[in-house]
Motif scaffolding. Sequence first.
Motif, PDB file in Angstrom:
ATOM      1  N   MET A 213       0.700  -1.131   0.009  1.00 25.47           N
ATOM      2  CA  MET A 213       0.021  -0.186  -0.063  1.00 25.47           C
ATOM      3  C   MET A 213       0.784   1.333  -0.014  1.00 25.47           C
ATOM      4  O   MET A 213       1.805   1.366   0.290  1.00 25.47           O
ATOM      5  CB  MET A 213      -0.876  -0.007   1.183  1.00 25.47           C
ATOM      6  N   LEU A 214       0.397   2.218  -0.287  1.00 27.31           N
ATOM      7  CA  LEU A 214       0.828   3.878  -0.405  1.00 27.31           C
ATOM      8  C   LEU A 214       0.387   4.454   0.531  1.00 27.31           C
ATOM      9  O   LEU A 214      -1.008   4.646   0.721  1.00 27.31           O
ATOM     10  CB  LEU A 214       0.890   4.495  -1.791  1.00 27.31           C
ATOM     11  N   HIS A 215       1.081   5.484   1.334  1.00 25.44           N
ATOM     12  CA  HIS A 215       0.496   6.338   2.169  1.00 25.44           C
ATOM     13  C   HIS A 215      -0.135   7.525   1.463  1.00 25.44           C
ATOM     14  O   HIS A 215       0.250   7.809   0.367  1.00 25.44           O
ATOM     15  CB  HIS A 215       1.654   7.016   2.948  1.00 25.44           C
ATOM     16  N   ARG A 216      -1.276   8.142   1.964  1.00 25.15           N
ATOM     17  CA  ARG A 216      -2.092   9.016   1.283  1.00 25.15           C
ATOM     18  C   ARG A 216      -1.151  10.272   0.929  1.00 25.15           C
ATOM     19  O   ARG A 216      -1.224  10.857  -0.213  1.00 25.15           O
ATOM     20  CB  ARG A 216      -2.994   9.369   2.073  1.00 25.15           C
ATOM     21  N   ASP A 217      -0.468  10.791   1.889  1.00 23.47           N
ATOM     22  CA  ASP A 217       0.544  11.992   1.610  1.00 23.47           C
ATOM     23  C   ASP A 217       1.476  11.659   0.198  1.00 23.47           C
ATOM     24  O   ASP A 217       1.885  12.592  -0.514  1.00 23.47           O
ATOM     25  CB  ASP A 217       1.181  12.256   2.737  1.00 23.47           C
ATOM     26  N   THR A 218       1.945  10.401   0.069  1.00 25.53           N
ATOM     27  CA  THR A 218       2.953   9.946  -0.730  1.00 25.53           C
ATOM     28  C   THR A 218       2.158  10.089  -2.178  1.00 25.53           C
ATOM     29  O   THR A 218       2.548  10.476  -3.168  1.00 25.53           O
ATOM     30  CB  THR A 218       3.481   8.676  -0.521  1.00 25.53           C
ATOM     31  N   MET A 219       1.085   9.686  -2.137  1.00 24.63           N
ATOM     32  CA  MET A 219       0.012   9.475  -3.382  1.00 24.63           C
ATOM     33  C   MET A 219      -0.425  10.846  -3.891  1.00 24.63           C
ATOM     34  O   MET A 219      -0.120  11.351  -5.098  1.00 24.63           O
ATOM     35  CB  MET A 219      -1.315   8.882  -3.220  1.00 24.63           C
ATOM     36  N   LEU A 220      -0.653  11.856  -2.868  1.00 21.98           N
ATOM     37  CA  LEU A 220      -0.819  13.303  -3.361  1.00 21.98           C
ATOM     38  C   LEU A 220       0.459  13.758  -3.917  1.00 21.98           C
ATOM     39  O   LEU A 220       0.504  14.638  -4.862  1.00 21.98           O
ATOM     40  CB  LEU A 220      -1.213  14.127  -1.961  1.00 21.98           C
ATOM     41  N   ALA A 221       1.585  13.551  -3.382  1.00 19.52           N
ATOM     42  CA  ALA A 221       2.771  14.196  -3.856  1.00 19.52           C
ATOM     43  C   ALA A 221       3.198  13.468  -5.127  1.00 19.52           C
ATOM     44  O   ALA A 221       3.520  14.238  -6.167  1.00 19.52           O
ATOM     45  CB  ALA A 221       3.958  13.799  -2.868  1.00 19.52           C
ATOM     46  N   ALA A 222       2.949  12.170  -5.338  1.00 17.84           N
ATOM     47  CA  ALA A 222       3.193  11.564  -6.838  1.00 17.84           C
ATOM     48  C   ALA A 222       2.266  12.018  -7.762  1.00 17.84           C
ATOM     49  O   ALA A 222       2.524  12.380  -8.962  1.00 17.84           O
ATOM     50  CB  ALA A 222       2.925  10.210  -6.546  1.00 17.84           C
ATOM     51  N   ALA A 223       0.936  12.355  -7.363  1.00 16.39           N
ATOM     52  CA  ALA A 223      -0.104  12.974  -8.362  1.00 16.39           C
ATOM     53  C   ALA A 223       0.492  14.499  -8.844  1.00 16.39           C
ATOM     54  O   ALA A 223       0.363  14.559 -10.082  1.00 16.39           O
ATOM     55  CB  ALA A 223      -1.453  13.237  -7.487  1.00 16.39           C
ATOM     56  N   ALA A 224       1.162  15.143  -7.833  1.00 15.48           N
ATOM     57  CA  ALA A 224       1.543  16.428  -8.245  1.00 15.48           C
ATOM     58  C   ALA A 224       2.813  16.441  -9.224  1.00 15.48           C
ATOM     59  O   ALA A 224       2.942  17.080 -10.324  1.00 15.48           O
ATOM     60  CB  ALA A 224       1.889  17.260  -7.180  1.00 15.48           C
ATOM     61  N   ILE A 225       3.381  15.553  -9.013  1.00 15.92           N
ATOM     62  CA  ILE A 225       4.861  15.334  -9.946  1.00 15.92           C
ATOM     63  C   ILE A 225       4.384  14.789 -11.245  1.00 15.92           C
ATOM     64  O   ILE A 225       4.973  15.123 -12.173  1.00 15.92           O
ATOM     65  CB  ILE A 225       5.615  14.358  -9.051  1.00 15.92           C
ATOM     66  N   TYR A 226       3.309  13.983 -11.070  1.00 14.59           N
ATOM     67  CA  TYR A 226       3.091  13.234 -12.435  1.00 14.59           C
ATOM     68  C   TYR A 226       2.566  14.486 -13.375  1.00 14.59           C
ATOM     69  O   TYR A 226       2.845  14.344 -14.537  1.00 14.59           O
ATOM     70  CB  TYR A 226       2.046  12.413 -12.200  1.00 14.59           C
ATOM     71  N   LYS A 227       2.025  15.465 -12.864  1.00 16.09           N
ATOM     72  CA  LYS A 227       1.416  16.570 -13.514  1.00 16.09           C
ATOM     73  C   LYS A 227       2.652  17.095 -14.335  1.00 16.09           C
ATOM     74  O   LYS A 227       2.205  17.870 -15.332  1.00 16.09           O
ATOM     75  CB  LYS A 227       0.621  17.840 -12.682  1.00 16.09           C
ATOM     76  N   MET A 228       3.904  17.004 -14.008  1.00 12.22           N
ATOM     77  CA  MET A 228       4.901  17.607 -14.518  1.00 12.22           C
ATOM     78  C   MET A 228       5.061  17.084 -15.882  1.00 12.22           C
ATOM     79  O   MET A 228       5.734  17.802 -16.788  1.00 12.22           O
ATOM     80  CB  MET A 228       6.385  17.569 -13.761  1.00 12.22           C
ATOM     81  N   TYR A 229       4.546  15.911 -16.199  1.00 12.99           N
ATOM     82  CA  TYR A 229       4.646  15.266 -17.656  1.00 12.99           C
ATOM     83  C   TYR A 229       3.442  15.545 -18.422  1.00 12.99           C
ATOM     84  O   TYR A 229       3.257  15.336 -19.453  1.00 12.99           O
ATOM     85  CB  TYR A 229       4.464  13.766 -17.365  1.00 12.99           C
TER      86      TYR A 229
END
Length: 273
Positions: A213-229
């Motif tokens: 599983m992934l922590h909620r904060d980690t998922m939110l950060a990953a979503a923001a980074i993904y937007k860079m693509y």
Amino acid sequence: MNVFNREMKRRQKNWAAVLEEGHQYDYLRDEVGSRVADRVYDIARTFPLALDIGGGKSHIAEHLSQKLRRQSEIPTQCVLADEEFLPFKENTFDLVVSGLLHWINDLPGALRQIHAVLKPDGVFIGAMVGGETLYELRCSLQLAEVEREGGFSPHVSPYTAVTDLGNLLGRAGFSMLTFQDIDDVQVHYPGIMEVMTDLQMGESNCAWNRRSMLHRDTMLAAAAIYKMYGSEDGSVPATFEILYMIGWKPHESQAKPARRGSATASFRDLSKI
């Protein structure tokens, strides 16, 4: 090698197969199936008996049937079997095809079995997910975990490197190897959650060293980074690197390289010709 939990992968595929709208998530499999079918028709011969390994919902056979529909239907028979343990006799098939054969623990062993069930001068045409697949998702998750948790763990399955394919086919006994090409199939999504939702439809990571599983904060950060693509319209890409390969089972009728030292001209003299 024991990289993947095959029992978990079987449960994932069974769960995805019974979903009422599961066909909506078959776009990548259908696209690869179409491209493998095109490569079958590039070979100017007929194949009386063919095997589709990991056929699933007949993603390759469907495209073959569509092109032959005006002539005749292709009679088919489904066999429930493990891709790592083929239940067929040696020298049985004229053609073996496979699309997205990437959840295999013993890939060299699987290729040797494919080689064994082919008749002499039979051909294997396969597609496989390459090592650069989902690099956007992989990088986003790793950067997010490092920033929020001080380290990262694998969330995307390991894939075969393009440089390994020729060696794998050669070790399995194939001749006249043809590593045709690489396709980068890019699919656009609204965001990272839609990417991961689609991957859950039978393509979730089943490696033994996966994180559950992934922590909620980690998922939110990953979503923001993904937007860079992302592109100007707000969508984000997911890139699937698809490797295509062709290998023939040796036969005396096949062309063979000339004996070493039998050349009658030197490369030095090419400029004079």
